[in-house]
Design a protein around this motif. Sequence first.
Motif, mmCIF file in Angstrom:
data_model
loop_
_atom_site.group_PDB
_atom_site.id
_atom_site.type_symbol
_atom_site.label_atom_id
_atom_site.label_comp_id
_atom_site.label_asym_id
_atom_site.label_seq_id
_atom_site.Cartn_x
_atom_site.Cartn_y
_atom_site.Cartn_z
ATOM 1 N N LEU A 40 0.857 -0.758 -0.337
ATOM 2 C CA LEU A 40 0.234 -0.117 -0.044
ATOM 3 C C LEU A 40 1.037 1.213 0.049
ATOM 4 O O LEU A 40 1.699 0.789 0.535
ATOM 5 C CB LEU A 40 -0.900 -0.106 1.016
ATOM 6 C CG LEU A 40 -0.344 0.286 2.779
ATOM 7 C CD1 LEU A 40 -0.454 2.216 2.756
ATOM 8 C CD2 LEU A 40 -1.627 -0.715 3.799
ATOM 9 N N THR A 41 -0.238 2.259 -0.843
ATOM 10 C CA THR A 41 1.167 3.824 -0.432
ATOM 11 C C THR A 41 -0.318 4.747 -0.479
ATOM 12 O O THR A 41 -1.002 4.500 -1.085
ATOM 13 C CB THR A 41 1.843 3.602 -2.087
ATOM 14 O OG1 THR A 41 2.472 3.096 -2.344
ATOM 15 C CG2 THR A 41 2.666 5.413 -1.370
ATOM 16 N N VAL A 42 -0.013 6.225 0.240
ATOM 17 C CA VAL A 42 -0.525 6.691 0.611
ATOM 18 C C VAL A 42 0.544 8.646 0.534
ATOM 19 O O VAL A 42 1.268 8.180 1.023
ATOM 20 C CB VAL A 42 -1.117 6.237 2.752
ATOM 21 C CG1 VAL A 42 -1.842 8.183 1.839
ATOM 22 C CG2 VAL A 42 -1.938 5.495 2.419
ATOM 23 N N LYS A 43 0.150 8.688 -0.321
ATOM 24 C CA LYS A 43 0.436 9.633 -1.373
ATOM 25 C C LYS A 43 0.358 10.826 0.022
ATOM 26 O O LYS A 43 -1.108 11.348 0.449
ATOM 27 C CB LYS A 43 0.077 9.772 -2.213
ATOM 28 C CG LYS A 43 0.468 8.887 -3.705
ATOM 29 C CD LYS A 43 0.451 9.100 -4.879
ATOM 30 C CE LYS A 43 0.420 8.164 -5.706
ATOM 31 N NZ LYS A 43 -0.339 8.760 -7.305
ATOM 32 N N CYS A 44 1.169 11.978 -0.276
ATOM 33 C CA CYS A 44 1.575 13.285 0.182
ATOM 34 C C CYS A 44 2.309 14.140 0.620
ATOM 35 O O CYS A 44 3.901 13.586 -0.623
ATOM 36 C CB CYS A 44 1.538 12.793 2.367
ATOM 37 S SG CYS A 44 2.236 14.331 3.112
ATOM 38 N N PRO A 68 4.825 -2.947 3.337
ATOM 39 C CA PRO A 68 4.925 -4.039 1.702
ATOM 40 C C PRO A 68 3.695 -4.773 1.858
ATOM 41 O O PRO A 68 3.443 -5.491 0.800
ATOM 42 C CB PRO A 68 6.267 -3.973 2.775
ATOM 43 C CG PRO A 68 6.749 -3.552 3.375
ATOM 44 C CD PRO A 68 5.965 -2.708 4.513
ATOM 45 N N SER A 69 3.318 -4.986 2.762
ATOM 46 C CA SER A 69 1.836 -6.279 2.797
ATOM 47 C C SER A 69 0.978 -5.731 4.030
ATOM 48 O O SER A 69 1.278 -6.138 5.287
ATOM 49 C CB SER A 69 2.271 -7.644 3.485
ATOM 50 O OG SER A 69 1.492 -8.238 3.821
ATOM 51 N N ALA A 70 -0.117 -5.552 2.856
ATOM 52 C CA ALA A 70 -1.791 -4.711 4.303
ATOM 53 C C ALA A 70 -2.416 -5.533 4.556
ATOM 54 O O ALA A 70 -2.578 -6.864 4.459
ATOM 55 C CB ALA A 70 -3.024 -3.696 3.126
#
Lengths: 112, 113
Positions: free
Chosen positions: B19-23, B79-81
Motif C-alpha cells: 500500500l501507498t498513501v501519498k503526501c 509492503p503487505s497490507a
Amino acid sequence: DAGVTQSPTHLIKTRGQQVTLRCSPKSGHDTVSWYQQALGQGPQFIFQYYEEEERQRGNFPDRFSGHQYPNYSSELNVNALLLGDSALYLCASSLGDGNEQFFGPGTRLTVL
Amino acid sequence: AQSVAQPEDQVNVAEGNPLTVKCTYSVSGNPYLFWYVQYPNRGLQFLLKYITGDNLVKGSYGFEAEFNKSQTSFHLKKPSALVSDSALYFCAVRDMPDNDMRFGAGTRLTVKP
C-alpha cells in the motif's frame, strides 16, 4: 504510564453558551497543543502552550482561549458558541520542539 | 506558511498487497514531517516522523515513509497490507521554528480481505 487524557468525552451546548475542555498531558511532557477537527477534515491548529504561556496561535478568533497550569495540564475555553464550533477537539502533548505530538482521544462538542 | 496535500481521499487495497498513501508538502525551510493514523472515534496515533537523516523512515506497525526533497513528497508505505490497517491516515508538516503543525485532509485506507 497514562497517555494524554481529555475530559469530558462528549459535550452538548447551545448557541451562545461557553464551554471549557480539559487536557492532562503525557507524563514528562511540557507542551500542550489544541486542535479542532471538523467532520471529514484534518485537525486544525488552535494554539500551543508552553511554560504557561501561549507560544503559537492558529487562525482562530479570540473566542477561543486557553490556559496552562504549573503541572502542565491545560484548558481550552470557547465563548459565545456557534453552530460551526461543533467538532472533535483534540489535545496533544510533546516534549520540546520538533518531537512528535501524542494525542488524546478528544472531546466531541455538539452545539445546537 | 507550510501546507500539506493528500491527493487521494480514498485508497483501496487487497490484504497482502503493498500500500501507498501519498503526501506532498510545501514549506519555506526544512520540513519536519509526520504520519498519524486515526481509528473511528479515537484520537490520532503517531506512526513515524522525518526530521533529518535517511530518506527512508521506519515506523510503527510495519509502516515506512520515503522523504523525497526534489518532489516535496513523503509517501507512506507498507509492503503487505492487513485488514486491521483500515483507518484514516493524516500527513502533517511543521516548518521549524513555527510550532503550527499543519495536517492534510486525510486519506481513508480500506484493506479488503
